[in-house]
Design an enzyme around this catalytic site. Structure first.
Site, short mmCIF file in Angstrom:
data_model
loop_
_atom_site.label_atom_id
_atom_site.label_comp_id
_atom_site.label_asym_id
_atom_site.label_seq_id
_atom_site.Cartn_x
_atom_site.Cartn_y
_atom_site.Cartn_z
N HIS A 231 2.98 -2.46 6.99
CA HIS A 231 4.11 -2.88 7.82
C HIS A 231 5.43 -2.46 7.18
CE1 HIS A 231 0.97 -5.54 9.37
NE2 HIS A 231 1.74 -5.80 10.40
N ASP B 3 -0.68 1.80 16.13
CA ASP B 3 -0.20 0.52 15.63
C ASP B 3 1.30 0.47 15.92
OD1 ASP B 3 -0.21 -1.95 14.39
OD2 ASP B 3 -1.17 -1.25 12.55
#
Length: 426
Positions: A280, A353
């Site tokens: 992330h 993603d």
């Protein structure tokens, strides 16, 4: 000392002002711009009153603070205006590829009506202070908008893995993750996984959700936890370390989801189990050979995809060094078109993603959008900060205008999206 503090504070505010639309400032976006601009004006007045030495340079610095805010806001509004005024043909061709998160339904109503997006992502922020019934009615209203516009239904996705990633709970029942079933005898765990998939599917369908970003197929490893891993937490989400067990549980769970009309999504290819870094926020690479990965990490992916024609494949932002050392798998032509499409023969939907993650967003969002579409990715996800859609869509329209999006790749993706649309599935 006061001059040093003034310079440091001024530079910090200029940087913050220029980045008021950065995802990391999302939590304060509503008021950060006015506050930073006001702080800049206050600093400017203080410099004028005190007659600081080298006043011209200091004045320029503090004057740059509100200008940085205005510049950042101007760029954002220009991109938004350009996207909203895009020709209908461009909107319909490129909009179908984007799936966005949002906070207020007004943010996506117009986009849905014009075909500027193909799907939405919902999470607990869409339920804060509300009931599940209200979200269900909101999704139904968006689908009515699409129907009246003569457009395909929106794909509605959620992250309801079970366990620690249950982003629609407690509004939906808190259920275990498939990993909780791994230790059961084979027949029992398959039956339990299928039942869990059905339960998750019924929960999601009650809201109008059509895609679940589950199950997780990354393998569990014994690596010591990274103290900076705040979001990935794969060791806590992975089903097991044995590829056979992972494939067994995941396939049954995916079948259970599909029985209810909810499409499963296997993630995060090429496998985050070997990555100790939180993707992330940080770039990461898998250095293992393709032969090693094919015999271990990739076995569950191939098993579920071969057995469940409704399943999507989510590609993560890790670099697969053995195939393409220069870019994350999520927008690598060698990975998506080469490994997944050509070598595996997979012709289902591929979704990225979240493109708002740092390994993509801070290293070139436009490059990632263009390369992903040309590689054969079907859905580009902007979940955490849906406002970044305008930047990503502007990147896509600019690339199309320059002739840098491949018509063959877009046509193939259009066919896949049509074949796998919500109204075409059983």
């Amino acid at each position: 000392m006061s001059r040093v503090i003034g310079w440091c504070l001024g530079l910090l505010l200029v940087a913050a002002g220029a980045n008021i639309h950065d995802p990391y400032l999302m939590a304060v976006r509503g008021w950060s711009g006015p506050v930073i601009a006001a702080a800049g004006l206050c600093g400017l007045l203080i410099v004028l009153r005190r007659g600081v030495r080298q006043r011209v340079a200091m004045l320029a610095l503090w004057a740059a603070v509100p200008l940085a805010v205005l510049g950042a806001e101007g760029v954002f509004q220009a991109r938004k205006a350009a996207v909203l005024s895009a020709p209908e043909a461009v909107a319909s061709e490129l909009g179908r590829h984007f799936m966005v998160g949002y906070e207020r339904v007004e943010e996506v109503e117009g986009l849905a009506a014009r075909g500027l997006i193909g799907g939405i992502f919902v999470s607990r922020r869409n339920l804060a202070g509300r009931t599940a019934e209200e979200l269900r009615d909101e999704i139904r209203r968006l689908q009515d908008i699409r129907r009246r516009a003569g457009l395909p239904p929106l794909r509605v996705a959620a992250d309801q893995e079970g366990g620690i990633v249950s982003k629609l709970s407690p509004w939906l029942p808190n259920r275990p993750a498939p990993s909780a079933l791994a230790g059961m005898p084979p027949d029992e765990r398959r039956a339990a996984a299928r039942a869990l998939g059905r339960d998750h599917g019924r929960d999601l369908r009650s809201l109008g959700v059509t895609i679940n970003f589950a199950p997780v197929l990354d393998l569990r490893t014994d690596r010591a936890p990274d103290p900076l891993d705040f979001n990935s937490l794969i060791a806590r989400r992975a089903i097991a370390s044995d590829p056979a067990v992972v494939g067994d549980v995941a396939a049954a769970y995916a079948d259970g989801l599909a029985e209810t009309g909810v499409q499963p999504t296997v993630k995060h290819f090429p496998g985050l189990g070997r990555v100790g870094t939180d993707t992330h926020h940080f770039r990461a690479a898998i250095g293992d050979s393709r032969e090693t990965l094919e015999s271990t990490d990739w076995r569950p992916f191939r098993q579920v995809l071969a057995g469940n024609p409704q399943a999507l494949l989510m590609v993560g932002h890790v670099i697969l060094s053995a195939v393409d050392p220069d870019r994350p798998a999520s927008h690598s032509h060698r990975v998506v078109d080469g490994v997944i499409r050509r070598d595996w023969g997979y012709d289902g939907l591929v979704v990225t993603d979240d493109l708002v993650m740092t390994p993509v967003y801070q290293y070139g969002l436009c490059r990632a959008v263009e390369e992903a579409l040309n590689a054969g990715v079907d859905l580009l996800l902007l979940a955490f900060d849906g406002a970044q859609y305008y930047r990503a869509m502007a990147c896509a329209t600019d690339a199309a205008r320059r002739g840098e999006l491949h018509p063959t790749a877009l046509a193939a993706s259009r066919e896949r999206l049509g074949r796998n649309s919500a109204d075409a599935l059983p």
